[in-house]
Design a protein around this motif. Structure first.
Motif, PDB file in Angstrom:
ATOM      1  N   VAL A 259      -5.792   0.303   5.941  1.00 44.15           N
ATOM      2  CA  VAL A 259      -5.984   1.495   5.102  1.00 44.15           C
ATOM      3  C   VAL A 259      -6.091   2.744   5.974  1.00 44.15           C
ATOM      4  O   VAL A 259      -5.538   3.802   5.646  1.00 44.15           O
ATOM      5  CB  VAL A 259      -7.239   1.325   4.210  1.00 44.15           C
TER       6      VAL A 259
ATOM      7  N   PRO B  72      -3.647   4.174  -0.343  1.00 41.69           N
ATOM      8  CA  PRO B  72      -3.309   3.145  -1.332  1.00 41.69           C
ATOM      9  C   PRO B  72      -4.018   3.408  -2.652  1.00 41.69           C
ATOM     10  O   PRO B  72      -5.219   3.680  -2.671  1.00 41.69           O
ATOM     11  CB  PRO B  72      -3.799   1.852  -0.680  1.00 41.69           C
TER      12      PRO B  72
ATOM     13  N   VAL C 127      -2.583  -2.686  -0.930  1.00 43.72           N
ATOM     14  CA  VAL C 127      -2.327  -2.193   0.433  1.00 43.72           C
ATOM     15  C   VAL C 127      -0.949  -2.639   0.904  1.00 43.72           C
ATOM     16  O   VAL C 127      -0.209  -1.862   1.520  1.00 43.72           O
ATOM     17  CB  VAL C 127      -3.438  -2.671   1.394  1.00 43.72           C
TER      18      VAL C 127
END
Length: 286
Positions: free
Chosen positions: A25, A35, A273
């Protein structure tokens, strides 16, 4: 000496998945991509509202975005399809989740299949199911994927084992059966019309309970040393197996809560993700 019981701690498995997501992330954020999971809740079912809230909170704790869309209980199929189309076209949204179940007037299958395959992070489309059956789905249904993740985390063998799946829903029983079969298990699928269910469950090295009935699977049905994965969640915080009775016979078992549920949510985050990495950076650069 009696064999020590292995409690398959889903919270631990979920945390392992999330720990591996944090750096991903952060890398996406460095590339200007956050995301984003969009959740759609139709109606006012309190349990569904709780699930949606939990998923949104999980996103935020991981540094992800969460967009929540609430629609009234009288929403039509066409209104829901329009909402899904809008989210499909939004480049900032990487995954779409339609909370199940929807009110009776809505064509649920049409709604699921309206989700763009690239954003079907919950693995609910017909195409996604077909890809799961063939063994190359990017985003298999999250609860089945969570069950496989738990088995893998605890290094429980699948190949050559006889797996009994009790339940045949298109987003749980059927896809988990396909995933187990693809891992070289011998799979028997049982359902409401199955005769001598207790005898058949007793053949299982691995038993997956996905029937939606509280404490349905009885301890006396199990083979000694069976591995039990309870995918049910019913009123009163109980699963689809009679936990204490099944614990006495099983070698390994998931509790409810803190079993399959947390891993399902972690899998949903992972798929989102994955989608952001696959499609988000390309979109940000175009």
């Amino acid at each position: 000496m009696p064999q020590e019981k292995l409690i398959l701690d889903g919270s631990r498995v979920a945390q392992d998945i999330k720990d591996r997501l944090y750096p991903r992330v952060e890398r996406l954020a460095a590339n200007g991509v956050v995301p984003c999971l969009a959740t759609i809740l139709v109606g006012d079912d309190p349990a569904s509202a709780t699930y949606v809230r939990m998923k949104g909170n999980a996103c935020r704790r991981l540094g992800m975005e969460s967009v929540r869309v609430d629609l009234g209980k009288d929403t039509t199929t066409e209104q829901l399809l329009e909402t899904i189309r809008r989210l499909n076209e939004d480049p900032a949204v990487h995954g779409i989740l339609l909370q199940h179940p929807v009110p009776h007037q809505i064509d649920e299958r049409a709604a699921f299949d309206a989700i763009q395959p690239e954003k079907d992070v919950d693995g609910v489309t017909t195409l996604g199911y077909a890809q799961t059956a063939f063994g190359f789905a990017d985003y298999p249904s999250c609860t089945p994927a969570a069950i496989i993740a738990i088995l893998d985390y605890y290094k429980i063998p699948i190949e050559g084992k006889h797996a009994i799946v009790v339940g045949r829903s298109p987003i749980l029983g059927k896809p988990v059966s396909a995933m187990l079969l693809n891992r070289n298990a011998t799979v028997t699928v049982c359902h409401s019309k199955t005769k001598e269910l207790d005898r058949i469950v007793g053949l299982g090295d691995i038993v997956v309970a996905a029937v939606g009935k509280p404490r349905f699977i009885q301890g006396g049905w199990l083979k000694e040393g069976a591995v039990v994965l309870d995918a049910g969640y019913n009123e009163g915080n109980v699963g689809d197996v009679d936990y204490e009775a099944c614990l006495a016979k099983a070698s390994a078992i998931t509790p409810v809560p803190a079993g399959v549920g947390p891993v399902t949510i972690a899998t949903l985050l992972k798929h989102t993700v994955d989608a952001a990495e696959k499609y988000g950076i390309a979109a940000s650069e175009s």
